[in-house]
Design a protein around this motif. Structure first.
Motif, PDB file in Angstrom:
ATOM      1  N   VAL A 195       0.859  -1.189   0.000  1.00 58.16           N
ATOM      2  CA  VAL A 195       0.000   0.000   0.000  1.00 58.16           C
ATOM      3  C   VAL A 195       0.892   1.235   0.000  1.00 58.16           C
ATOM      4  O   VAL A 195       1.915   1.275   0.691  1.00 58.16           O
ATOM      5  CB  VAL A 195      -0.923   0.020   1.247  1.00 58.16           C
ATOM      6  N   PHE A 196       0.502   2.248  -0.782  1.00 54.25           N
ATOM      7  CA  PHE A 196       1.198   3.534  -0.771  1.00 54.25           C
ATOM      8  C   PHE A 196       0.217   4.613  -0.359  1.00 54.25           C
ATOM      9  O   PHE A 196      -0.895   4.702  -0.896  1.00 54.25           O
ATOM     10  CB  PHE A 196       1.772   3.865  -2.155  1.00 54.25           C
ATOM     11  N   ILE A 197       0.624   5.451   0.611  1.00 55.16           N
ATOM     12  CA  ILE A 197      -0.215   6.554   1.073  1.00 55.16           C
ATOM     13  C   ILE A 197       0.312   7.853   0.468  1.00 55.16           C
ATOM     14  O   ILE A 197       1.461   8.241   0.688  1.00 55.16           O
ATOM     15  CB  ILE A 197      -0.197   6.669   2.611  1.00 55.16           C
ATOM     16  N   GLY A 198      -0.548   8.519  -0.295  1.00 57.20           N
ATOM     17  CA  GLY A 198      -0.171   9.787  -0.911  1.00 57.20           C
ATOM     18  C   GLY A 198      -1.326  10.770  -0.849  1.00 57.20           C
ATOM     19  O   GLY A 198      -1.755  11.305  -1.864  1.00 57.20           O
ATOM     20  N   ILE A 199      -1.832  11.019   0.354  1.00 52.86           N
ATOM     21  CA  ILE A 199      -3.057  11.812   0.513  1.00 52.86           C
ATOM     22  C   ILE A 199      -2.810  13.313   0.631  1.00 52.86           C
ATOM     23  O   ILE A 199      -3.744  14.083   0.804  1.00 52.86           O
ATOM     24  CB  ILE A 199      -3.882  11.329   1.722  1.00 52.86           C
ATOM     25  N   GLY A 200      -1.547  13.735   0.561  1.00 50.36           N
ATOM     26  CA  GLY A 200      -1.257  15.159   0.620  1.00 50.36           C
ATOM     27  C   GLY A 200      -1.440  15.741   2.012  1.00 50.36           C
ATOM     28  O   GLY A 200      -1.443  15.027   3.021  1.00 50.36           O
ATOM     29  N   ALA A 201      -1.608  17.054   2.046  1.00 53.22           N
ATOM     30  CA  ALA A 201      -1.785  17.766   3.322  1.00 53.22           C
ATOM     31  C   ALA A 201      -2.841  18.836   3.124  1.00 53.22           C
ATOM     32  O   ALA A 201      -2.533  20.018   3.018  1.00 53.22           O
ATOM     33  CB  ALA A 201      -0.463  18.381   3.782  1.00 53.22           C
ATOM     34  N   GLY A 202      -4.088  18.399   3.068  1.00 47.31           N
ATOM     35  CA  GLY A 202      -5.161  19.319   2.714  1.00 47.31           C
ATOM     36  C   GLY A 202      -6.093  19.710   3.833  1.00 47.31           C
ATOM     37  O   GLY A 202      -7.148  20.291   3.589  1.00 47.31           O
ATOM     38  N   LYS A 203      -5.736  19.393   5.087  1.00 42.99           N
ATOM     39  CA  LYS A 203      -6.625  19.746   6.191  1.00 42.99           C
ATOM     40  C   LYS A 203      -6.522  21.245   6.500  1.00 42.99           C
ATOM     41  O   LYS A 203      -5.443  21.819   6.497  1.00 42.99           O
ATOM     42  CB  LYS A 203      -6.285  18.938   7.444  1.00 42.99           C
ATOM     43  N   LYS A 204      -7.675  21.858   6.781  1.00 44.00           N
ATOM     44  CA  LYS A 204      -7.726  23.295   7.012  1.00 44.00           C
ATOM     45  C   LYS A 204      -6.898  23.706   8.218  1.00 44.00           C
ATOM     46  O   LYS A 204      -6.879  23.030   9.244  1.00 44.00           O
ATOM     47  CB  LYS A 204      -9.172  23.733   7.259  1.00 44.00           C
ATOM     48  N   LYS A 205      -6.213  24.842   8.083  1.00 40.26           N
ATOM     49  CA  LYS A 205      -5.515  25.444   9.208  1.00 40.26           C
ATOM     50  C   LYS A 205      -6.259  26.711   9.613  1.00 40.26           C
ATOM     51  O   LYS A 205      -6.533  27.571   8.769  1.00 40.26           O
ATOM     52  CB  LYS A 205      -4.071  25.789   8.837  1.00 40.26           C
ATOM     53  N   LYS A 206      -6.602  26.819  10.869  1.00 38.20           N
ATOM     54  CA  LYS A 206      -7.352  27.968  11.355  1.00 38.20           C
ATOM     55  C   LYS A 206      -6.418  29.030  11.931  1.00 38.20           C
ATOM     56  O   LYS A 206      -5.313  28.733  12.369  1.00 38.20           O
ATOM     57  CB  LYS A 206      -8.368  27.527  12.409  1.00 38.20           C
ATOM     58  N   MET A 207      -6.918  30.268  11.967  1.00 36.05           N
ATOM     59  CA  MET A 207      -6.143  31.360  12.554  1.00 36.05           C
ATOM     60  C   MET A 207      -6.316  31.407  14.068  1.00 36.05           C
ATOM     61  O   MET A 207      -5.503  31.975  14.778  1.00 36.05           O
ATOM     62  CB  MET A 207      -6.581  32.698  11.953  1.00 36.05           C
ATOM     63  N   ASN A 208      -7.447  30.819  14.532  1.00 37.11           N
ATOM     64  CA  ASN A 208      -7.767  30.824  15.966  1.00 37.11           C
ATOM     65  C   ASN A 208      -7.856  32.243  16.513  1.00 37.11           C
ATOM     66  O   ASN A 208      -7.237  32.594  17.523  1.00 37.11           O
ATOM     67  CB  ASN A 208      -6.737  30.005  16.757  1.00 37.11           C
ATOM     68  N   ILE A 209      -8.634  33.063  15.810  1.00 38.78           N
ATOM     69  CA  ILE A 209      -8.895  34.424  16.286  1.00 38.78           C
ATOM     70  C   ILE A 209     -10.397  34.600  16.486  1.00 38.78           C
ATOM     71  O   ILE A 209     -11.203  33.738  16.107  1.00 38.78           O
ATOM     72  CB  ILE A 209      -8.348  35.494  15.310  1.00 38.78           C
ATOM     73  N   LYS A 210     -10.795  35.705  17.089  1.00 45.29           N
ATOM     74  CA  LYS A 210     -12.183  35.945  17.473  1.00 45.29           C
ATOM     75  C   LYS A 210     -13.126  35.948  16.275  1.00 45.29           C
ATOM     76  O   LYS A 210     -12.842  36.540  15.244  1.00 45.29           O
ATOM     77  CB  LYS A 210     -12.286  37.278  18.222  1.00 45.29           C
ATOM     78  N   ASN A 211     -14.259  35.238  16.433  1.00 45.65           N
ATOM     79  CA  ASN A 211     -15.348  35.189  15.445  1.00 45.65           C
ATOM     80  C   ASN A 211     -14.968  34.466  14.142  1.00 45.65           C
ATOM     81  O   ASN A 211     -15.563  34.720  13.096  1.00 45.65           O
ATOM     82  CB  ASN A 211     -15.868  36.604  15.123  1.00 45.65           C
ATOM     83  N   GLU A 212     -14.033  33.555  14.231  1.00 47.74           N
ATOM     84  CA  GLU A 212     -13.632  32.815  13.028  1.00 47.74           C
ATOM     85  C   GLU A 212     -14.747  31.878  12.549  1.00 47.74           C
ATOM     86  O   GLU A 212     -14.703  31.385  11.421  1.00 47.74           O
ATOM     87  CB  GLU A 212     -12.351  32.019  13.309  1.00 47.74           C
TER      88      GLU A 212
END
Length: 415
Positions: A195-212
Motif C-alpha cells: 500500500v502507498f499513502i499519498g493523501i497530501g496535506a489538505g486539512k484546514k488550518k485555522k487562525m484561531n482568532i475571534k469570530n472565526e
C-alpha cells in the motif's frame, strides 16, 4: 526543432559540474536532456526526464524553477539563466512516450490519494508489471492538480491526458472512496501486496482568532475546489479578503477577481513583499489582474452578525530573529479595519492525522518513513506532502518515483 527552442539549447554551457542538477527539485540531468535535444534525439531526451519526473508537462509550468534549477544555472551568474522549464516543456509536449508495461507479475498494489505522489508512484509500478488501484475520495482524480490549481495556471487537459494515459497502462481509479469512511489502511493491507499513502496535506488550518466561526469565512483549498466544480457564486461578494502570501493565496485571489470583476480583492499578508513565498511571476500576474496587497498586516478579529462584514487587522513590523527570515511582530495600538463580506484563509494546511491513526506520525503530524519510504507498517509506504508537509508538485512526484522503486525492491526480496 522550433528555432526558439534551438537558441535556448545553444545557451546551455554544458558545465562539467552542473549546479542546475543540484538545484532541480528532482535532480534531473538537465545538461544531458538539453544535449540530446540539440542532437535531435527528443525521445531519448524525454527518457532522461522520465527517469526522475513523470509529470514534466505539468512541473515545467508549476515548478518554482526561478528558485530552483534556473536560480542555480551558472549562466545566470554571467547574464541570464537558461530557460530550462521551456525546454523541458517542449520535450514533454513533442516527444513520444515509448514506455511499455512489463507483463502482469501477479502482484497488486493499492495507492491512497490520486495527487502527484500517487500518480508518479502508480505509473512506475504499472510499467513494472504491477496491478495498481488508486483510491480517491473525490469524484475526479488528480488531487491538487485537478482541484487546487486554477485552469488559467494549469490547463486541465494536461491533467486529464495524464490520467487517461495511466488508465491505458491498466491503472484503475476507484473514485468517491475515502480513507477511514470506506476503507482503512489495514483493510487494504490485507487485500493488497503493498500500500502507498499519498493523501497530501489538505486539512484546514485555522487562525484561531475571534469570530472565526462567522459565515463566509472559507479555507482556500475548499474555495478553489468549489470554484472548480462551479459551486461558488463570487458575484455575491463585493469586498473579498485573502489571508496569506503563498501561491495558494495568489491563486484564490485571482480566481475571485476573475470570477467577479466588480469585486474588490485584497491579499492581506503579515510580512512584506520581499518575504512572500509566492512565485514572483504569480505575484506580478495578481497585480496585473487588479488585486490589491496589504503587506505587514495581520487579521486579529472578524466582525459581523452571523456573516463576516469586516476584518480587524494589526499592523506589523519585521525584526531580526533566529529563523531564516525576518519575524513579524505587532505594532502596538496600530489597527486597521477592512470591509470584507468574504474571507479566504490561505495560511497553509495540515496533514489530516485523524485518518492516519494506523501508522506512526511525528510530532507535527507527518507520516514517519524510513530511507526506503516504509511506514511503521512493513508493507505500507508513503510519500509526498503527507510525509513532508506542504511542498511542491515536483517534490511529491519525486517521492512517488522513489517509493515505487523501493516497493518493487521490497516485493521482489520478500515475496
Amino acid at each position: 526543432m522550433d528555432e526558439t527552442i534551438k537558441k535556448l539549447c545553444d545557451e546551455c554551457l554544458q558545465c562539467k559540474k552542473p549546479l542546475c542538477v543540484n538545484g532541480c527539485l528532482v535532480n534531473n540531468n538537465i545538461p544531458l536532456f538539453i544535449k540530446l535535444l540539440k542532437e535531435d534525439k527528443i525521445d531519448e531526451a524525454f527518457k532522461i526526464i522520465d527517469e526522475k519526473s513523470t509529470l514534466p508537462s505539468i512541473c515545467s509550468i508549476v515548478c518554482p524553477f526561478e528558485k530552483a534549477c534556473m536560480n542555480s544555472c551558472v549562466k545566470g551568474k554571467i547574464n541570464k539563466s537558461v530557460n530550462i522549464p521551456l525546454i523541458e516543456n517542449y520535450i514533454a509536449t513533442h516527444a513520444k512516450n515509448t514506455n511499455k508495461p512489463l507483463p502482469y507479475n501477479n502482484k497488486n498494489i493499492a495507492l491512497i490519494g490520486s495527487g502527484p505522489a500517487s500518480l508518479a508512484c502508480g505509473e512506475k509500478l504499472a510499467l513494472l508489471g504491477y496491478k495498481v488501484d488508486i483510491y480517491e475520495k473525490f469524484s475526479e482524480a488528480g488531487g491538487i492538480l485537478t482541484y487546487g490549481i486554477p485552469a488559467f495556471v494549469l490547463d486541465k487537459k494536461l491533467v486529464k491526458d495524464k490520467i487517461n494515459y495511466l488508465k491505458r497502462l491498466g491503472i484503475n481509479f476507484i473514485l468517491n472512496k475515502e480513507l477511514k469512511k470506506d476503507f482503512t489502511i489495514n483493510s487494504l493491507k490485507e487485500k493488497y501486496d503493498a500500500v502507498f499513502i499519498g493523501i497530501g496535506a489538505g486539512k484546514k488550518k485555522k487562525m484561531n482568532i475571534k469570530n472565526e466561526e462567522l459565515e463566509n469565512i472559507i479555507d482556500a483549498n475548499d474555495y478553489l475546489k468549489e470554484n472548480y466544480l462551479n459551486n461558488f457564486n463570487n458575484s455575491l461578494y463585493k469586498n473579498i479578503i485573502v489571508v496569506g502570501g503563498g501561491n495558494t493565496a495568489i491563486d484564490a485571489a485571482r480566481v475571485a477577481k476573475r470570477s467577479s470583476n466588480n469585486s474588490n480583492v485584497t491579499i492581506v499578508y503579515r510580512r512584506s513583499e520581499n518575504e512572500m513565498p509566492a512565485r514572483k511571476n504569480e505575484y506580478e500576474n495578481a497585480l496585473n489582474d487588479g488585486i490589491a496587497f496589504n503587506f505587514l498586516t495581520n487579521p486579529v478579529e472578524f466582525i459581523g452578525e452571523n456573516k463576516v462584514s469586516k476584518t480587524k487587522c494589526q499592523k506589523m513590523k519585521l525584526v531580526q530573529s533566529d529563523e531564516n527570515r525576518l519575524k513579524p511582530v505587532p505594532i502596538e495600538n496600530a489597527f486597521i479595519t477592512l470591509d470584507s463580506d468574504l474571507v479566504i484563509l490561505a495560511i497553509s494546511s495540515y496533514i489530516d492525522v485523524d485518518v492516519l491513526d494506523e501508522v506512526s506520525l511525528n510530532s507535527w503530524g507527518g507520516i514517519i518513513i524510513n530511507d526506503k519510504y516504509q511506514t511503521s507498517i512493513e508493507n505500507v509506504f508513503a510519500g509526498g506532502d503527507c510525509v513532508s508537509g506542504p511542498l511542491y508538485v515536483a517534490t511529491a512526484t519525486k517521492d512517488g518515483v522513489n517509493a515505487a522503486k523501493y516497493i518493487d525492491e521490497y516485493l521482489k526480496s520478500s515475496h
